[in-house]
Design a protein around this motif. Sequence first.
Motif, PDB file in Angstrom:
ATOM      1  N   ASP A  98       3.376   5.932  -5.623  1.00  0.00           N
ATOM      2  CA  ASP A  98       3.389   6.059  -7.089  1.00  0.00           C
ATOM      3  C   ASP A  98       1.887   6.703  -7.490  1.00  0.00           C
ATOM      4  O   ASP A  98       1.434   6.582  -8.645  1.00  0.00           O
ATOM      5  N   ARG A  99       1.085   7.129  -6.610  1.00  0.00           N
ATOM      6  CA  ARG A  99      -0.104   7.715  -6.771  1.00  0.00           C
ATOM      7  C   ARG A  99      -0.150   8.644  -7.824  1.00  0.00           C
ATOM      8  O   ARG A  99      -1.265   8.907  -8.195  1.00  0.00           O
ATOM      9  N   LEU A 151      -3.349   3.935 -11.514  1.00  0.00           N
ATOM     10  CA  LEU A 151      -3.635   2.525 -12.125  1.00  0.00           C
ATOM     11  C   LEU A 151      -4.973   2.004 -12.112  1.00  0.00           C
ATOM     12  O   LEU A 151      -5.661   2.408 -11.534  1.00  0.00           O
ATOM     13  N   ILE A 196      -7.484  -1.020 -11.934  1.00  0.00           N
ATOM     14  CA  ILE A 196      -7.829  -2.186 -10.847  1.00  0.00           C
ATOM     15  C   ILE A 196      -7.152  -3.469 -11.401  1.00  0.00           C
ATOM     16  O   ILE A 196      -6.322  -3.877 -10.243  1.00  0.00           O
ATOM     17  N   ARG A 230      -0.039  -5.790  -9.406  1.00  0.00           N
ATOM     18  CA  ARG A 230       1.268  -5.487  -8.622  1.00  0.00           C
ATOM     19  C   ARG A 230       1.050  -6.057  -7.219  1.00  0.00           C
ATOM     20  O   ARG A 230       2.113  -6.679  -6.709  1.00  0.00           O
ATOM     21  N   LEU A 231       0.069  -6.285  -6.799  1.00  0.00           N
ATOM     22  CA  LEU A 231       0.023  -7.008  -5.445  1.00  0.00           C
ATOM     23  C   LEU A 231       0.052  -8.427  -5.470  1.00  0.00           C
ATOM     24  O   LEU A 231       0.683  -8.958  -4.470  1.00  0.00           O
ATOM     25  N   ASP A 291      -4.198  -3.601 -13.076  1.00  0.00           N
ATOM     26  CA  ASP A 291      -2.855  -3.052 -12.611  1.00  0.00           C
ATOM     27  C   ASP A 291      -2.272  -3.260 -11.222  1.00  0.00           C
ATOM     28  O   ASP A 291      -1.433  -3.826 -10.807  1.00  0.00           O
ATOM     29  N   ALA A 292      -3.482  -2.687 -10.326  1.00  0.00           N
ATOM     30  CA  ALA A 292      -3.235  -2.853  -8.806  1.00  0.00           C
ATOM     31  C   ALA A 292      -3.133  -4.189  -8.396  1.00  0.00           C
ATOM     32  O   ALA A 292      -2.216  -4.331  -7.626  1.00  0.00           O
ATOM     33  N   ARG A 293      -4.194  -4.893  -8.982  1.00  0.00           N
ATOM     34  CA  ARG A 293      -4.208  -6.191  -8.504  1.00  0.00           C
ATOM     35  C   ARG A 293      -2.848  -7.087  -9.001  1.00  0.00           C
ATOM     36  O   ARG A 293      -2.314  -7.871  -8.162  1.00  0.00           O
ATOM     37  N   LEU A 350       2.075   1.744  -3.265  1.00  0.00           N
ATOM     38  CA  LEU A 350       0.961   2.152  -4.357  1.00  0.00           C
ATOM     39  C   LEU A 350       0.852   3.804  -4.022  1.00  0.00           C
ATOM     40  O   LEU A 350       1.007   4.361  -5.013  1.00  0.00           O
ATOM     41  N   ALA A 402       0.701  -1.296   0.029  1.00  0.00           N
ATOM     42  CA  ALA A 402       0.245  -0.039   0.019  1.00  0.00           C
ATOM     43  C   ALA A 402       0.874   1.354   0.096  1.00  0.00           C
ATOM     44  O   ALA A 402       0.549   2.172  -0.693  1.00  0.00           O
TER      45      ALA A 402
END
Length: 90
Positions: free
Chosen positions: A72-73, A77, A79, A85-86, A81-83, A69, A66
């Motif tokens: 990098d806000r 991103l 959803i 990365r996670l 892309d975020a998933r 992220l 988090a």
Amino acid sequence: MTTQPLTMSSTVAARRGVGFLTSEAQERPVKLTSHGKPVAVVVSAAEYDEQRRLLRDAELKVLSIAADLVADRSTMLTIDDARERLLAAG
């Protein structure tokens, strides 16, 4: 622990006593039920400590991801892309 829990009613567990529960919990979790519904699980101290350690490690990993992220806000991103990365960090 990977073994299946021993499931028993809380009434039967009370009749067998705390010694029985603690002895069984050293080998596998003991799931207690009331009217057929799970109400509690008894596990060994070692299993409890291991589960807490795993949870703490997962919490730290989520917080780290988090924070990355948020850093990098400036880059939006999706959803997906975020998933991605996670999952890559996991």
